[in-house]
Motif scaffolding. Structure first.
Motif, PDB file in Angstrom:
ATOM      1  N   ASP A 401     -12.979 -15.358  22.656  1.00  0.00           N
ATOM      2  CA  ASP A 401     -12.357 -14.269  23.412  1.00  0.00           C
ATOM      3  C   ASP A 401     -12.050 -13.081  22.514  1.00  0.00           C
ATOM      4  N   CYS A 402     -12.026 -11.928  23.137  1.00  0.00           N
ATOM      5  CA  CYS A 402     -11.637 -10.696  22.444  1.00  0.00           C
ATOM      6  C   CYS A 402     -10.674  -9.928  23.333  1.00  0.00           C
ATOM      7  N   SER A 403      -9.450  -9.737  22.853  1.00  0.00           N
ATOM      8  CA  SER A 403      -8.504  -8.845  23.536  1.00  0.00           C
ATOM      9  C   SER A 403      -8.808  -7.435  23.050  1.00  0.00           C
ATOM     10  N   VAL A 404      -9.420  -6.637  23.923  1.00  0.00           N
ATOM     11  CA  VAL A 404      -9.918  -5.329  23.491  1.00  0.00           C
ATOM     12  C   VAL A 404      -8.779  -4.312  23.443  1.00  0.00           C
ATOM     13  N   GLN A 405      -8.679  -3.625  22.311  1.00  0.00           N
ATOM     14  CA  GLN A 405      -7.726  -2.529  22.140  1.00  0.00           C
ATOM     15  C   GLN A 405      -8.502  -1.259  21.815  1.00  0.00           C
ATOM     16  N   MET A 406      -7.838  -0.120  21.996  1.00  0.00           N
ATOM     17  CA  MET A 406      -8.479   1.170  21.717  1.00  0.00           C
ATOM     18  C   MET A 406      -7.738   1.886  20.592  1.00  0.00           C
ATOM     19  N   SER A 407      -8.498   2.388  19.636  1.00  0.00           N
ATOM     20  CA  SER A 407      -7.916   3.194  18.568  1.00  0.00           C
ATOM     21  C   SER A 407      -7.726   4.624  19.060  1.00  0.00           C
ATOM     22  N   ASN A 408      -7.085   5.429  18.243  1.00  0.00           N
ATOM     23  CA  ASN A 408      -6.819   6.820  18.616  1.00  0.00           C
ATOM     24  C   ASN A 408      -8.092   7.610  18.832  1.00  0.00           C
ATOM     25  N   ASP A 409      -9.163   7.222  18.107  1.00  0.00           N
ATOM     26  CA  ASP A 409     -10.431   7.937  18.244  1.00  0.00           C
ATOM     27  C   ASP A 409     -11.358   7.278  19.263  1.00  0.00           C
ATOM     28  N   GLY A 410     -10.803   6.392  20.124  1.00  0.00           N
ATOM     29  CA  GLY A 410     -11.566   5.837  21.230  1.00  0.00           C
ATOM     30  C   GLY A 410     -12.515   4.714  20.864  1.00  0.00           C
ATOM     31  N   THR A 411     -12.243   4.007  19.767  1.00  0.00           N
ATOM     32  CA  THR A 411     -13.105   2.904  19.341  1.00  0.00           C
ATOM     33  C   THR A 411     -12.551   1.577  19.858  1.00  0.00           C
ATOM     34  N   PRO A 412     -13.344   0.800  20.597  1.00  0.00           N
ATOM     35  CA  PRO A 412     -12.860  -0.506  21.071  1.00  0.00           C
ATOM     36  C   PRO A 412     -13.019  -1.580  19.994  1.00  0.00           C
ATOM     37  N   MET A 425      -0.151  -6.342   8.840  1.00  0.00           N
ATOM     38  CA  MET A 425       0.938  -5.978   7.929  1.00  0.00           C
ATOM     39  C   MET A 425       1.184  -4.476   7.951  1.00  0.00           C
ATOM     40  N   VAL A 426       0.930  -3.825   9.085  1.00  0.00           N
ATOM     41  CA  VAL A 426       1.034  -2.373   9.175  1.00  0.00           C
ATOM     42  C   VAL A 426       2.438  -1.870   8.849  1.00  0.00           C
ATOM     43  N   ALA A 427       3.457  -2.680   9.127  1.00  0.00           N
ATOM     44  CA  ALA A 427       4.833  -2.252   8.870  1.00  0.00           C
ATOM     45  C   ALA A 427       5.118  -2.095   7.388  1.00  0.00           C
ATOM     46  N   GLN A 428       4.246  -2.639   6.542  1.00  0.00           N
ATOM     47  CA  GLN A 428       4.438  -2.531   5.102  1.00  0.00           C
ATOM     48  C   GLN A 428       3.520  -1.471   4.494  1.00  0.00           C
ATOM     49  N   THR A 429       2.982  -0.592   5.347  1.00  0.00           N
ATOM     50  CA  THR A 429       2.110   0.488   4.889  1.00  0.00           C
ATOM     51  C   THR A 429       2.747   1.829   5.246  1.00  0.00           C
ATOM     52  N   PRO A 430       2.209   2.932   4.738  1.00  0.00           N
ATOM     53  CA  PRO A 430       2.733   4.257   5.112  1.00  0.00           C
ATOM     54  C   PRO A 430       2.637   4.538   6.608  1.00  0.00           C
ATOM     55  N   LEU A 452      -3.396   5.068  15.594  1.00  0.00           N
ATOM     56  CA  LEU A 452      -4.199   5.077  14.380  1.00  0.00           C
ATOM     57  C   LEU A 452      -5.672   5.181  14.742  1.00  0.00           C
ATOM     58  N   THR A 453      -6.453   5.749  13.857  1.00  0.00           N
ATOM     59  CA  THR A 453      -7.900   5.787  14.053  1.00  0.00           C
ATOM     60  C   THR A 453      -8.500   4.460  13.599  1.00  0.00           C
ATOM     61  N   TRP A 454      -9.744   4.193  14.003  1.00  0.00           N
ATOM     62  CA  TRP A 454     -10.383   2.949  13.585  1.00  0.00           C
ATOM     63  C   TRP A 454     -10.535   2.862  12.064  1.00  0.00           C
ATOM     64  N   PRO A 455     -10.941   3.926  11.351  1.00  0.00           N
ATOM     65  CA  PRO A 455     -10.990   3.813   9.882  1.00  0.00           C
ATOM     66  C   PRO A 455      -9.647   3.414   9.283  1.00  0.00           C
ATOM     67  N   GLU A 456      -8.550   3.865   9.888  1.00  0.00           N
ATOM     68  CA  GLU A 456      -7.238   3.465   9.382  1.00  0.00           C
ATOM     69  C   GLU A 456      -6.937   1.999   9.719  1.00  0.00           C
ATOM     70  N   ILE A 457      -7.337   1.566  10.898  1.00  0.00           N
ATOM     71  CA  ILE A 457      -7.031   0.205  11.355  1.00  0.00           C
ATOM     72  C   ILE A 457      -7.845  -0.841  10.610  1.00  0.00           C
ATOM     73  N   SER A 482      -5.888 -13.660   5.665  1.00  0.00           N
ATOM     74  CA  SER A 482      -7.336 -13.648   5.424  1.00  0.00           C
ATOM     75  C   SER A 482      -8.095 -13.030   6.598  1.00  0.00           C
ATOM     76  N   GLY A 483      -9.304 -12.565   6.311  1.00  0.00           N
ATOM     77  CA  GLY A 483     -10.177 -12.049   7.355  1.00  0.00           C
ATOM     78  C   GLY A 483     -10.001 -10.566   7.608  1.00  0.00           C
ATOM     79  N   ASN A 484     -10.803 -10.058   8.553  1.00  0.00           N
ATOM     80  CA  ASN A 484     -10.763  -8.641   8.912  1.00  0.00           C
ATOM     81  C   ASN A 484     -10.850  -8.487  10.420  1.00  0.00           C
ATOM     82  N   LEU A 485     -10.139  -7.498  10.949  1.00  0.00           N
ATOM     83  CA  LEU A 485     -10.310  -7.145  12.358  1.00  0.00           C
ATOM     84  C   LEU A 485     -11.719  -6.595  12.547  1.00  0.00           C
TER      85      LEU A 485
END
Length: 760
Positions: A401-412, A425-430, A452-457, A482-485
């Motif tokens: 399954d994939c819970s689809v989200q959208m970034s600020n630049d419209g990337t699913p 861990m976004v809360a520990q970043t700028p 956030l944009t996809w490059p940021e995410i 571990s791993g990557n979105l």
């Protein structure tokens, strides 16, 4: 003249040197015969027979240890040859009782029955202990004392049943253990110091009670009884305590005795060791390579029994909180098999040995339902990462399954939540300064994907979910980040390249907010990506399922595609109207409901089964149920802290069409369960009937009356058409609190209003 300890030991060694020599010769003579027998069996036990299931105090994981009901329940729910374990204690008048400890206060109501009796102190194995000891009470004194739970984390709902303390004769007469009766003598030296003799008692009771096994951690105990029971006497098993502990007779550590198994063979036929003797753990609770103990003991002609199995304790992270996996690692690992396992939950040990051992990944499937992942194998890796999806496929999921989200630049892309703080861990970043409050999504602030944009995410560090952190139960700490979105397109490519998957499930939420406030069209993004990755081709073998909690979203997908649609009912319901079902059929092929909508529960006990599944299936709607987890605290007590029992009840029992699980391996293995392929299903694989345990619960501990039933109606289904996509810039208003205009109200609002009316 009294011998010194050293002199005593020399005499012991001399006395048994002849026995030792004969034992070595016999081992050599019969080793070839034993090896030939074992080679013909799939079991690598010493005898070639299946390992024994030994029920410690009966079914002590549920009912008070050593109670008649605990022994009876173990017989009813285990393999036919289950062995009943009794910890032998002596009363002041020399009567043997089954009780788990010297101190009666640990698992009985002794302090309530004798409130004026002051606890006494005694030296036990060199350590002074204080309490209400069995040697200070006669059997008559204990008539009004009841057995209760000895481990506080277990349910106290059975403590008020007044279970009597039983003598060994009582247990043998009332239960008649067919598989065997195992008497454990933990403190022979202590009783001898109090002028009580367990060995004399055992010889006496053996005239009327069939004793099949006797165990003890004391060498001197066996020296006293060896040969006294005759040729057909019980099997003697030397019990090893912690490696650093000292054995009282020899003043050697158990680690030292372990290095001389030929000596142990002179007075015992087997050994009983803690799990860590065979499969040790590192300081992070991960498995280390197994030791050679089992092979070494088998070469010495000793059977190996293992203690410490319980479903409701933390186990090695390698097992993903799955007790069946732990049992199998001791009996079906390709290198060795122990000869028996001492368990508080003999049902799980029984099913592990009889139903799940020696089955390959390509074994016949005996039950048909879909294993659907929840954010991939999110119990083992951070959800919606490449590693979570790869493991879900490897573990045998039918659908990822994939819970689809959208970034600020419209990337699913795939993420378990629209709030990145829930899965990264976004809360520990700028990026933490982009936290905002969106009332349409949550009353709490969040760092949302559309901020956030996809490059940021894509450079964020993912975080594994730990829903039971409050119980100190952490998932796979070594892989917690571990791993990557991954993009939706990457997810679809991964699925398409797998030959084992039947479908993908794409979850689509927050469509209205994204359209009205941000100008993002999630539906179009999903459809376009499916087309780009080749899923719109009718010849694609991997099918597509679209899931949403909004009927308007599924109706829109129905108009634009031919994909299977799945309606998710968020609320817990006990019934559903025919009119609501007919409305659902207009836009959905399947329905997802929670486990609590299948069977109701109060205080962790199942009370009754609803007819929701039956009604939906009768209208040709498939029913998938969520969320299945392995942690024992996630399950009702009816399932005995065993996720396989829970899966069995919902699939084989209720007949649901799919499980949505964070641990796909457990559900996929269950489908190959050989016990379901038999004409007669064994007791340990029968589904649990909701409310069955309530008949055993103390009347004073019965759960309160259930809350009013929640009925799902057509009004809960109907929604207005989706609004058009706004022309606003995606960066214009991410923190607006304006309502989104949906007419569907959560059922919880109606419930709170109804509750207020009742209070009035």
């Amino acid at each position: 003249m009294r011998l010194s300890r050293q002199g005593y030991l020399r005499e012991v060694v001399m006395r048994y040197s002849t026995v030792l020599l004969c034992g070595v010769v016999l081992i050599q003579l019969f080793s070839a015969q034993i090896d030939a027998q074992r080679s013909r069996s799939r079991w690598q036990t010493l005898s070639g027979d299946p390992p024994l299931v030994i029920a410690r105090g009966g079914f002590s994981g549920l009912l008070p240890d050593s109670s008649i009901d605990a022994y009876g329940f173990a017989i009813q729910t285990s393999v036919d040859d289950v062995v009943l374990w009794c910890d032998v204690q002596l009363t002041k008048d020399g009567v043997g009782i089954c009780f788990p400890d010297l101190n009666l206060a640990n698992a009985s109501t002794i302090d309530l029955v004798y409130p004026n009796h002051k606890p006494k102190s005694y030296p036990v194995n060199g350590v002074t202990r204080q309490g209400w000891f069995t040697i200070d009470f006669s059997l008559g004194d204990l008539q009004n004392v009841s057995l209760i739970r000895g481990i506080l984390s277990r349910s106290d709902r059975f403590d008020g049943n007044g279970y009597a303390i039983s003598t060994i004769q009582n247990v043998a007469e009332k239960i008649s253990p067919q598989g065997g009766f195992w008497l454990n003598v933990q403190h022979d030296a202590f009783y001898e110091q109090q002028n009580l003799s367990i060995s004399s008692f055992l010889l006496s009771v053996s005239r009327t009670v069939s004793i099949d096994f006797i165990s003890s951690p004391e060498v001197n105990f066996f020296m006293k009884i060896v040969g006294q029971f005759g040729r057909n006497g019980p099997t003697s098993v030397f019990r090893f305590l912690r490696k650093e502990d000292f054995e009282q007779t020899t003043n050697q550590t158990y680690s030292s005795i372990l290095s001389n198994l030929t000596f142990v063979k002179t007075f015992a036929s087997g050994i009983l060791v803690p799990k860590s003797y065979i499969l040790p753990l590192d300081d992070k609770q991960y498995l280390l390579p197994h030791t050679s103990l089992v092979q070494d003991a088998h070469k010495a002609g000793l059977q190996v029994y293992v203690s410490g199995f319980a479903n409701d304790v933390d186990i090695a992270h390698n097992y993903s909180f799955d007790p069946v996996s732990e049992y199998l690692s001791f009996v079906d690992n390709g290198d060795f098999s122990v000869d028996g396992m001492l368990s508080d939950f003999p049902l799980t040990a029984s099913s592990s040995i009889d139903c799940f051992s020696h089955i390959g990944r390509n074994a016949t499937k005996h039950v048909d339902f879909l294993v659907i992942s929840k954010n991939g194998a999110s119990g083992d890796y951070p959800g919606c990462t490449n590693l979570a999806y790869e493991k879900a496929i490897k573990d045998g999921a039918d659908v990822i399954d994939c819970s689809v989200q959208m970034s600020n630049d419209g990337t699913p892309f795939c993420a378990s939540s629209i709030d990145l703080g829930d899965s990264t861990m976004v809360a520990q970043t700028p990026f933490r300064n982009r936290q905002t409050t969106v009332s349409e999504i949550s009353s709490d602030g969040g760092i949302y994907t559309f901020s956030l944009t996809w490059p940021e995410i894509q450079n964020l560090t993912p975080a594994i979910s730990n829903p039971y952190r409050s119980y100190d139960m952490l998932r796979n700490p070594n892989e917690r980040n571990s791993g990557n979105l991954i993009l939706l397109s990457q997810f679809l490519d991964l699925a398409k390249n797998s030959t084992s998957l039947s479908s993908v499930l794409i979850s689509v939420e927050n469509v209205v907010y994204l359209r009205e406030k941000l100008g993002l069209d999630l539906i179009k993004a999903v459809l376009d990506t499916l087309t780009e990755t080749g899923y719109s081709n009718v010849n694609t073998t991997t099918k597509v399922m679209i899931q949403s909690t909004n009927s308007s979203v599924l109706l829109d997908f129905k108009k634009q595609s031919k994909y299977v649609t799945v309606y998710r009912i968020e609320e817990t319901i006990s019934d559903i109207l025919d009119s609501a079902i007919q409305d659902i059929k207009k836009f959905a092929d399947a329905v997802v409901i929670g486990k609590s909508s299948v069977s109701t529960a109060t205080r962790s006990f199942a009370t009754r089964q609803t007819n929701v599944v039956e009604r939906l299936q009768k209208s040709q709607l498939l029913v998938y149920v969520e969320i299945f987890q392995n942690e024992f605290v996630s399950q009702k007590r009816d399932f005995f802290s065993d996720p396989t029992v829970e899966i069995n009840t919902y699939t084989y029992g209720v007949g649901i069409n799919g499980t949505i699980t964070e641990f796909p391996f457990t559900a996929a293995r269950y489908k190959r369960n050989r016990c379901l392929g038999r004409e007669e299903i064994p007791q340990y694989m029968l589904p649990i009937q909701p409310g069955s345990l309530l008949g055993v619960v103390s009347p004073l501990s019965l759960p309160p009356a259930e809350a009013p039933s929640l009925i799902f109606t057509d009004a809960d289904v109907t929604e207005p058409h989706l609004p058009p996509v706004s022309a606003k810039s995606p960066t214009s208003s991410t923190n607006t609190g304006a309502p989104i205009g949906q007419t569907r109200l959560p059922l919880s609002i109606f419930l709170s209003g109804f509750a207020s009316l009742l209070l009035t």
